[in-house]
Design a protein around this motif. Structure first.
Motif, PDB file in Angstrom:
ATOM      1  N   PHE A 314       0.768  -1.236  -0.031  1.00 35.33           N
ATOM      2  CA  PHE A 314       0.060   0.013   0.199  1.00 35.33           C
ATOM      3  C   PHE A 314       0.822   1.329   0.151  1.00 35.33           C
ATOM      4  O   PHE A 314       0.318   2.132  -0.710  1.00 35.33           O
ATOM      5  CB  PHE A 314      -1.014   0.047   1.160  1.00 35.33           C
ATOM      6  CG  PHE A 314      -2.112  -0.927   1.004  1.00 35.33           C
ATOM      7  CD1 PHE A 314      -2.391  -1.460  -0.212  1.00 35.33           C
ATOM      8  CD2 PHE A 314      -3.266  -0.788   2.157  1.00 35.33           C
ATOM      9  CE1 PHE A 314      -3.418  -2.228  -0.245  1.00 35.33           C
ATOM     10  CE2 PHE A 314      -4.279  -1.570   1.680  1.00 35.33           C
ATOM     11  CZ  PHE A 314      -4.349  -2.530   0.589  1.00 35.33           C
ATOM     12  N   LEU A 315       1.951   1.152   0.884  1.00 35.17           N
ATOM     13  CA  LEU A 315       2.734   2.560   1.174  1.00 35.17           C
ATOM     14  C   LEU A 315       3.329   2.927  -0.453  1.00 35.17           C
ATOM     15  O   LEU A 315       3.123   3.822  -0.902  1.00 35.17           O
ATOM     16  CB  LEU A 315       3.569   2.204   1.950  1.00 35.17           C
ATOM     17  CG  LEU A 315       4.886   3.846   2.188  1.00 35.17           C
ATOM     18  CD1 LEU A 315       3.757   4.946   2.538  1.00 35.17           C
ATOM     19  CD2 LEU A 315       5.659   3.468   3.357  1.00 35.17           C
ATOM     20  N   PRO A 316       4.100   1.967  -1.201  1.00 36.90           N
ATOM     21  CA  PRO A 316       4.609   2.380  -2.319  1.00 36.90           C
ATOM     22  C   PRO A 316       3.398   2.728  -3.301  1.00 36.90           C
ATOM     23  O   PRO A 316       3.482   3.659  -4.065  1.00 36.90           O
ATOM     24  CB  PRO A 316       5.315   1.080  -2.822  1.00 36.90           C
ATOM     25  CG  PRO A 316       5.514   0.255  -1.530  1.00 36.90           C
ATOM     26  CD  PRO A 316       4.471   0.661  -0.927  1.00 36.90           C
ATOM     27  N   PHE A 317       2.255   1.848  -3.245  1.00 40.38           N
ATOM     28  CA  PHE A 317       1.395   2.021  -4.389  1.00 40.38           C
ATOM     29  C   PHE A 317       0.741   3.446  -4.349  1.00 40.38           C
ATOM     30  O   PHE A 317       0.517   4.247  -5.192  1.00 40.38           O
ATOM     31  CB  PHE A 317       0.346   1.088  -4.241  1.00 40.38           C
ATOM     32  CG  PHE A 317      -0.877   1.224  -5.098  1.00 40.38           C
ATOM     33  CD1 PHE A 317      -0.642   1.220  -6.691  1.00 40.38           C
ATOM     34  CD2 PHE A 317      -2.029   1.120  -4.682  1.00 40.38           C
ATOM     35  CE1 PHE A 317      -1.629   1.183  -7.457  1.00 40.38           C
ATOM     36  CE2 PHE A 317      -3.136   1.315  -5.837  1.00 40.38           C
ATOM     37  CZ  PHE A 317      -2.736   1.422  -7.062  1.00 40.38           C
ATOM     38  N   THR A 318       0.245   3.833  -2.807  1.00 42.62           N
ATOM     39  CA  THR A 318      -0.237   5.094  -2.737  1.00 42.62           C
ATOM     40  C   THR A 318       0.724   6.222  -2.953  1.00 42.62           C
ATOM     41  O   THR A 318       0.308   7.252  -3.549  1.00 42.62           O
ATOM     42  CB  THR A 318      -0.968   5.212  -1.496  1.00 42.62           C
ATOM     43  OG1 THR A 318       0.245   4.856  -0.386  1.00 42.62           O
ATOM     44  CG2 THR A 318      -1.942   4.464  -1.078  1.00 42.62           C
ATOM     45  N   LEU A 319       1.981   6.171  -2.720  1.00 42.40           N
ATOM     46  CA  LEU A 319       2.993   7.014  -2.888  1.00 42.40           C
ATOM     47  C   LEU A 319       3.042   7.237  -4.421  1.00 42.40           C
ATOM     48  O   LEU A 319       3.168   8.441  -4.914  1.00 42.40           O
ATOM     49  CB  LEU A 319       4.420   6.498  -2.488  1.00 42.40           C
ATOM     50  CG  LEU A 319       5.199   7.752  -1.877  1.00 42.40           C
ATOM     51  CD1 LEU A 319       4.677   8.539  -0.886  1.00 42.40           C
ATOM     52  CD2 LEU A 319       6.658   7.177  -1.073  1.00 42.40           C
ATOM     53  N   ILE A 320       3.142   6.287  -5.241  1.00 43.07           N
ATOM     54  CA  ILE A 320       3.309   6.540  -6.638  1.00 43.07           C
ATOM     55  C   ILE A 320       1.939   6.893  -7.206  1.00 43.07           C
ATOM     56  O   ILE A 320       2.042   8.052  -8.209  1.00 43.07           O
ATOM     57  CB  ILE A 320       3.661   5.142  -7.455  1.00 43.07           C
ATOM     58  CG1 ILE A 320       4.877   4.656  -6.938  1.00 43.07           C
ATOM     59  CG2 ILE A 320       3.356   5.046  -8.842  1.00 43.07           C
ATOM     60  CD1 ILE A 320       5.334   3.158  -7.581  1.00 43.07           C
ATOM     61  N   TRP A 321       0.898   6.608  -6.826  1.00 41.46           N
ATOM     62  CA  TRP A 321      -0.268   7.173  -7.002  1.00 41.46           C
ATOM     63  C   TRP A 321      -0.516   8.871  -6.754  1.00 41.46           C
ATOM     64  O   TRP A 321      -1.078   9.531  -7.644  1.00 41.46           O
ATOM     65  CB  TRP A 321      -1.527   6.475  -6.438  1.00 41.46           C
ATOM     66  CG  TRP A 321      -2.628   6.362  -7.763  1.00 41.46           C
ATOM     67  CD1 TRP A 321      -3.738   6.885  -7.469  1.00 41.46           C
ATOM     68  CD2 TRP A 321      -2.589   5.365  -8.739  1.00 41.46           C
ATOM     69  NE1 TRP A 321      -4.414   6.714  -8.466  1.00 41.46           N
ATOM     70  CE2 TRP A 321      -3.875   5.874  -9.332  1.00 41.46           C
ATOM     71  CE3 TRP A 321      -1.955   4.894  -9.212  1.00 41.46           C
ATOM     72  CZ2 TRP A 321      -4.487   5.188 -10.575  1.00 41.46           C
ATOM     73  CZ3 TRP A 321      -2.041   3.705 -10.522  1.00 41.46           C
ATOM     74  CH2 TRP A 321      -3.421   4.407 -11.234  1.00 41.46           C
ATOM     75  N   VAL A 322       0.178   9.049  -5.851  1.00 40.29           N
ATOM     76  CA  VAL A 322       0.133  10.621  -5.423  1.00 40.29           C
ATOM     77  C   VAL A 322       0.685  11.500  -6.751  1.00 40.29           C
ATOM     78  O   VAL A 322       0.345  12.348  -7.138  1.00 40.29           O
ATOM     79  CB  VAL A 322       0.802  10.939  -4.342  1.00 40.29           C
ATOM     80  CG1 VAL A 322       1.019  12.323  -4.070  1.00 40.29           C
ATOM     81  CG2 VAL A 322      -0.019  10.419  -3.060  1.00 40.29           C
ATOM     82  N   LEU A 323       1.732  10.945  -6.934  1.00 43.27           N
ATOM     83  CA  LEU A 323       2.586  11.354  -8.120  1.00 43.27           C
ATOM     84  C   LEU A 323       1.835  11.168  -9.549  1.00 43.27           C
ATOM     85  O   LEU A 323       1.740  12.227 -10.381  1.00 43.27           O
ATOM     86  CB  LEU A 323       3.953  10.681  -8.455  1.00 43.27           C
ATOM     87  CG  LEU A 323       5.202  10.816  -7.322  1.00 43.27           C
ATOM     88  CD1 LEU A 323       6.178  10.107  -7.687  1.00 43.27           C
ATOM     89  CD2 LEU A 323       5.270  12.158  -7.172  1.00 43.27           C
TER      90      LEU A 323
END
Lengths: 340, 200
Positions: A314-323
């Motif tokens: 979740f953390l990498p996914f959401t972080l990438i999704w913010v970008l």
């Protein structure tokens, strides 16, 4: 009493108190029948009948349960840290109620329509962990302590991804006010872009509320009920009330962030005749049903799997999704218009 | 009338709980009082009209930092009485350090001069935007380098903590999700025709 005093303090105070009372009354009623719905839904999904005997269709069951819990004896373990032991359930319940102050049930129908509504909600929900940690520590019991340790790390982990999900929504909306979040115009591609975040959010709120399949803090099969193992009667009831109120709150939060609050679904104008709060309530009930559905469907996660999901997926996914979301917004020239 | 009342309430509770942080016998109680102090400080920020700072204070300090703090303090299995016993011998050093800090504060305060633009701005500047927007506009324009550097320092601190505490141990059995998911039937089992009386 001067009339001025009555006008500036007394009547507004009375109005606010009445408003608070109405909100709490509604929530307690919904919460009581949510426990009933849970047992009925689980029953239906497992091909049983659920509560049947108290009242017609077992409708008086939650009231009977409440009276039972009220009339039991509150046991305080002799080795417990008494004050903290008693504060913990009160804190859990109070925090679950306090957050409702900013939820707009209909256009303009919130107790406090503050500028930083979403941050307030996030702050209050991130404090929810204290009730559980304090309970686990004050009980002075190994099982309770293990349960609260699990809960603390679980809630802190999933708050990170929840926060990033909220950031993606805020990027699209450009306001921290809950009413603005609901009414902000979102074109179809924005909705599509936010759809994965809806799923991440739904899973995260399961973990945040310590609900199945992430109910490790309770884990009745391994730590016999976790942090509330030493609690009985009203102290237990307060935890129970807090947990369910939190679930309703998280459902309302999902409704506000992703499902368009009091607006009719897909903004279909023909549906405008239904009052706004009905849509809000229906959507919230939908998400609440999801909680029960997930509980009936999935087996409990193992602790390391839970942590892996939170931190490594979740953390990498959401972080990438913010970008991705911010990049798309810039590309489409759709940044919320403060800087034009 | 209500605002001063709320101010005195919040500051009283902040000060009292700050005192209890250092006087409480049990470290866990100290941390709980610390949290109460944070929370009331957030209340004071709300009274100042700085609602964004208040909420961030609660989210970051109360919701995350203090949780980990409490986590660690609870796990410490030291005899609290034992900790107290040795504490008395550090009182002189503590007093010296405290005195030095106090003297420094007094020096700074007596030598400090405010720029006229600041003194004119003691009351919060009235802007049309909410303070979240104005903070964002300032942070990402005038102070963007400072902001980025602060972020970088935090990142370095985080990586440093991981590097310092991460140990490579041999013989640890880990679950390898990728291997589990890519496993085929042929890797795991073999169908054998068993003839009667001979076994596999």
């Amino acid at each position: 009493m001067t009339p001025e005093f009555m006008d500036t303090y007394f009547w507004p105070l009375l109005f606010i108190l009445g408003h608070i009372g109405a909100i709490i009354g509604c929530i307690l009623l919904v919460m009581a029948y949510y426990t009933y719905a849970e047992r009925k839904v689980l029953g239906a999904m497992q091909r049983r009948q659920g509560p049947m005997t108290v009242g017609p269709f077992g409708l008086l069951q939650p009231i009977a349960d409440g009276i039972k819990l009220l009339s039991k004896e509150t046991i305080i373990p002799s080795q417990a840290s008494k004050v903290v032991f008693l504060i913990a359930p009160m804190l859990t319940f109070a925090l679950a109620l306090v957050a409702w102050a900013v939820i707009p049930i209909d256009a303009g129908l919130a107790l406090a329509d503050i500028n930083v509504g979403i941050l307030y909600l996030f702050a209050i929900s991130s404090m929810g962990v204290y009730g559980i940690i304090m309970a686990g520590w004050a009980s002075n019991s190994k099982y309770a302590f293990l349960g609260s340790m699990r809960s603390a790390s679980q809630m802190v982990s999933y708050e990170v991804s929840m926060g990033l999900v909220i950031v993606t929504v805020l990027l699209c909306v450009g306001s921290l006010n809950l009413s603005d979040i609901i009414t902000a115009y979102r074109p179809w591609w924005m909705q599509v872009l936010l759809l994965p975040m809806l799923f991440v959010f739904l899973i995260s709120i399961l973990a945040e509320c310590n609900r199945a399949p992430f109910d490790l803090p309770e884990g009745e099969s391994e730590i016999t009920g976790g942090f509330m193992v030493e609690y009985s009667a009203m102290t237990f009831a307060l935890f129970f009330l807090g947990e369910y109120t939190n679930m309703i709150l998280m459902s309302a939060m999902t409704t506000v962030l992703f499902l368009g609050g009091w607006l009719p679904p897909f903004n279909i104008e023909a549906l405008d005749f239904v009052p706004g709060f009905m849509w809000f309530v229906l959507k919230t009930f939908g998400v609440m049903f999801f909680f029960l559905w997930a509980r009936a469907t999935f087996p409990r996660y193992r602790y390391d799997q839970l942590m892996r999901l939170g931190w490594k997926i979740f953390l990498p996914f959401t972080l990438i999704w913010v970008l991705v979301v911010s990049g798309t917004l810039i590309y489409m020239d759709a940044l919320p218009g403060q800087l034009e | 009338m209500l605002q001063p009342l709320a101010f005195y309430l919040f500051s009283l509770v902040t000060l009292l709980s700050a005192t209890f942080v250092i006087t409480a016998k049990n470290p866990v109680h100290s941390v709980l009082f610390l949290i109460l102090a944070f929370f009331n400080a957030a209340g004071l920020f709300v009274l100042l009209g700085a609602e964004f700072v208040a909420m961030i204070l609660v989210i970051v300090y109360v919701g995350a930092v203090a949780v980990l703090f409490l986590f660690v303090v609870m796990m410490l299995d030291t005899g609290f009485a034992e900790l107290r016993k040795g504490a008395l011998q550090y009182v002189p050093i503590g007093l010296v350090i405290g005195g030095v800090l106090l003297a420094e504060l007094i020096f700074i305060y007596s030598a400090w001069e405010f720029a006229p633009s600041i003194t004119n701005n003691i009351a919060s500047p009235v802007t049309a935007e909410s303070n979240t927007v104005s903070l964002g506009l300032l942070l990402y324009t005038d102070y963007v380098y400072a902001f980025q550097i602060a972020g970088l320092i935090l990142l370095v601190a985080m990586i440093g903590a991981i590097v310092l505490t991460h140990r490579q141990r041999s013989g640890v059995r880990r679950q390898k999700i990728k291997e589990q998911n890519t496993r085929k039937r042929d890797d795991a089992m073999e169908v054998v025709k068993v003839t009667t009386g001979k076994g596999v």
